[in-house]
Scaffold this motif. Structure first.
Motif, PDB file in Angstrom:
ATOM      1  N   TRP A  51      20.448 -27.472  36.506  1.00 50.44           N
ATOM      2  CA  TRP A  51      20.294 -28.885  36.189  1.00 50.44           C
ATOM      3  C   TRP A  51      18.853 -29.309  36.404  1.00 50.44           C
ATOM      4  O   TRP A  51      18.116 -28.716  37.182  1.00 50.44           O
ATOM      5  N   ALA A  52      18.506 -30.364  35.687  1.00 55.06           N
ATOM      6  CA  ALA A  52      17.170 -30.951  35.805  1.00 55.06           C
ATOM      7  C   ALA A  52      17.304 -32.439  35.539  1.00 55.06           C
ATOM      8  O   ALA A  52      18.192 -32.877  34.793  1.00 55.06           O
ATOM      9  N   ALA A  53      16.430 -33.211  36.157  1.00 57.07           N
ATOM     10  CA  ALA A  53      16.460 -34.665  35.986  1.00 57.07           C
ATOM     11  C   ALA A  53      15.042 -35.194  35.926  1.00 57.07           C
ATOM     12  O   ALA A  53      14.113 -34.610  36.489  1.00 57.07           O
ATOM     13  N   THR A  54      14.901 -36.317  35.254  1.00 57.58           N
ATOM     14  CA  THR A  54      13.612 -36.983  35.155  1.00 57.58           C
ATOM     15  C   THR A  54      13.842 -38.484  35.125  1.00 57.58           C
ATOM     16  O   THR A  54      14.924 -38.949  34.782  1.00 57.58           O
ATOM     17  N   GLY A  55      12.836 -39.242  35.514  1.00 59.63           N
ATOM     18  CA  GLY A  55      12.939 -40.696  35.538  1.00 59.63           C
ATOM     19  C   GLY A  55      13.195 -41.206  36.944  1.00 59.63           C
ATOM     20  O   GLY A  55      13.186 -40.454  37.908  1.00 59.63           O
ATOM     21  N   LEU A  56      13.405 -42.491  37.053  1.00 55.72           N
ATOM     22  CA  LEU A  56      13.755 -43.186  38.290  1.00 55.72           C
ATOM     23  C   LEU A  56      12.658 -43.225  39.340  1.00 55.72           C
ATOM     24  O   LEU A  56      12.791 -43.930  40.323  1.00 55.72           O
ATOM     25  N   ASP A  57      11.599 -42.485  39.192  1.00 50.75           N
ATOM     26  CA  ASP A  57      10.528 -42.545  40.172  1.00 50.75           C
ATOM     27  C   ASP A  57       9.573 -43.690  39.842  1.00 50.75           C
ATOM     28  O   ASP A  57       9.483 -44.141  38.702  1.00 50.75           O
TER      29      ASP A  57
END
Length: 91
Positions: A51-57
């Motif tokens: 899995w990988a995630a991006t955003g929210l930072d």
């Protein structure tokens, strides 16, 4: 009786994806990408899933994640609304 473990794991992946799709509000509640990686339900996907995630930072309100096992995928895109896709990559 022979058990096809790969088929069993693909079924496990699809069932978990269906649970999230049926009730995303119970699974998709993150304030940061770090929260995604700490989600306990990720462990309900079969061993070997990635899995990988991006955003929210940095105060971003958008979020994108992809979870994969072999040729099956499950993606989550959150911006103004939640979009969930799951399927099988062409081989």
């Amino acid at each position: 009786m022979l058990i096809d473990f790969i088929q069993h794991q693909l079924q496990q992946f699809d069932e978990m994806a269906a649970r999230i799709q049926a009730a995303p509000e119970h699974y998709i509640q993150f304030d940061s990408v770090s929260d995604f990686y700490k989600a306990e339900w990720l462990n309900d996907f079969p061993k070997g899933s990635t899995w990988a995630a991006t955003g929210l930072d940095d105060g971003a309100e958008q979020f994108y994640a992809i979870i994969e096992y072999r040729n099956h995928f499950f993606s989550i895109s959150c911006s103004e609304q939640i979009e969930i896709r799951c399927g099988i990559y062409d081989q």
